[in-house]
Scaffold this active site. Structure first.
Site, PDB file in Angstrom:
ATOM      1  N   LYS A   1       0.828  -1.211   0.000  1.00  0.00           N
ATOM      2  CA  LYS A   1       0.000   0.000   0.000  1.00  0.00           C
ATOM      3  C   LYS A   1       0.867   1.268   0.000  1.00  0.00           C
ATOM      4  O   LYS A   1       0.561   2.243  -0.702  1.00  0.00           O
ATOM      5  CB  LYS A   1      -0.917  -0.044   1.243  1.00  0.00           C
ATOM      6  CG  LYS A   1      -1.942   1.051   1.302  1.00  0.00           C
ATOM      7  CD  LYS A   1      -2.982   0.811   2.395  1.00  0.00           C
ATOM      8  CE  LYS A   1      -3.834   2.045   2.579  1.00  0.00           C
ATOM      9  NZ  LYS A   1      -4.912   1.896   3.545  1.00  0.00           N
TER      10      LYS A   1
ATOM     11  N   HIS B   1     -18.381  12.773   1.288  1.00  0.00           N
ATOM     12  CA  HIS B   1     -18.998  11.580   1.864  1.00  0.00           C
ATOM     13  C   HIS B   1     -20.520  11.759   1.889  1.00  0.00           C
ATOM     14  O   HIS B   1     -21.007  12.810   2.311  1.00  0.00           O
ATOM     15  CB  HIS B   1     -18.475  11.342   3.283  1.00  0.00           C
ATOM     16  CG  HIS B   1     -19.054  10.115   3.905  1.00  0.00           C
ATOM     17  ND1 HIS B   1     -18.668   8.845   3.517  1.00  0.00           N
ATOM     18  CD2 HIS B   1     -20.013   9.943   4.838  1.00  0.00           C
ATOM     19  CE1 HIS B   1     -19.366   7.959   4.191  1.00  0.00           C
ATOM     20  NE2 HIS B   1     -20.190   8.591   5.004  1.00  0.00           N
TER      21      HIS B   1
HETATM   22  C1  GRF Z   1     -20.698   9.767  -4.028  1.00  0.00           C
HETATM   23  O1  GRF Z   1     -21.919   9.416  -3.412  1.00  0.00           O
HETATM   24  C2  GRF Z   1     -19.717  10.239  -2.993  1.00  0.00           C
HETATM   25  O2  GRF Z   1     -20.315  10.874  -1.919  1.00  0.00           O
HETATM   26  C3  GRF Z   1     -19.073   8.956  -2.545  1.00  0.00           C
HETATM   27  O3  GRF Z   1     -18.985   8.160  -3.697  1.00  0.00           O
HETATM   28  C4  GRF Z   1     -19.989   8.565  -4.627  1.00  0.00           C
HETATM   29  C5  GRF Z   1     -19.282   8.899  -5.899  1.00  0.00           C
HETATM   30  O4  GRF Z   1     -20.169   9.224  -6.928  1.00  0.00           O
HETATM   31  N1  GRF Z   1     -17.791   9.209  -1.926  1.00  0.00           N
HETATM   32  P1  GRF Z   1     -19.605   9.799  -8.304  1.00  0.00           P
HETATM   33  O5  GRF Z   1     -18.589   8.779  -8.811  1.00  0.00           O
HETATM   34  O6  GRF Z   1     -18.963  11.121  -8.013  1.00  0.00           O
HETATM   35  O7  GRF Z   1     -20.778   9.921  -9.203  1.00  0.00           O
END
Ligand code: GRF
Length: 216
Positions: A65, A109
């Site tokens: 990692k 998030h």
């Molecule tokens: C979103 O819901 C974001 O909050 C989460 O992953 C999803 C990504 O969606 N971290 P996208 O690929 O930006 O459409």
């Protein structure tokens, strides 16, 4: 020009909202590079459509990692990136990248942190039966969705919501607050003190409810 590097694993609608914010003039920045861990990510198409350099960098090509994230940090540094944007990057970022970009990595998030961190934040909220949910832009530290909170937006959670219906409502707000957080950072208006984020100006924008949840 303020230079961004974006990491995404999938659909990339948040990536697109950042591209759109730049194209509309809302955000004065350029995206130097997209890095994805997933060769199938639709985000790659979005990068191509907008002439953004894209790299597929897969963890399995690295011994561990740390070497994976050291390499990603090197690519971002070589492009002059000032802020790393995790736009649906579905991995817990490793130390070499966090150390190189201390309080310079933002994540979005789909829940009101510190509630419902980790995967499937919207499903966790539906299953728990909360009445308000939303999304959070935060700086990334070594934990899972535990870094200092920059902006949150709240949306109602309805009794008949499914994971999909709540996700859709939250996503609309994600597409607003992520570009706004990046804009404030690019303008030097964000300071981190301990685990608190201080924002100069735009205070009314830093908590967003849609629709206003309590009518006076
Ligand atoms: C979103 O819901 C974001 O909050 C989460 O992953 C999803 C990504 O969606 N971290 P996208 O690929 O930006 O459409």
């Amino acid at each position: 020009m303020f230079t961004l590097g974006v990491l995404a694993s999938g659909r990339g609608s948040n990536f697109q909202s950042i591209i759109d914010s730049i194209n509309s003039g809302f955000l004065k920045a350029k995206i130097a590079v997209l890095i994805t861990d997933n060769p199938e990510a639709y985000a790659i198409e979005r990068a191509k459509n907008h002439n953004i350099e894209a790299f597929i960098i897969r963890p399995k090509e690295f011994p561990d990692k740390d070497s994976y994230y050291s390499h990603i940090a090197d690519v971002l540094k070589s492009r002059g990136v000032k802020l790393v944007v995790l736009a649906g990057f579905m991995r817990v970022v490793g130390r070499p990248l966090i150390n190189e970009f201390q309080n310079k990595i933002m994540n979005i998030h789909p829940a009101l942190l510190p509630s419902f961190p980790g995967l499937h934040g919207q499903k966790q909220a539906v299953d728990y039966g909360v009445k308000i949910s939303g999304c959070t832009v935060h700086f990334v530290n070594e934990g899972v969705d535990t870094g200092p909170i920059i902006i949150q937006a709240a949306v109602p959670a309805h009794e008949d919501d499914t994971e999909d219906s709540l996700s859709e409502r939250i996503l609309k707000q994600e597409h607003k607050i992520f570009p706004l957080a990046i804009k404030l950072f690019s303008e030097g208006k964000i300071t981190v003190v301990g685990r608190k984020v201080i924002i100069k100006e735009h205070r009314e924008d830093t908590v967003i409810t849609n629709p206003p949840l309590i009518k006076s």
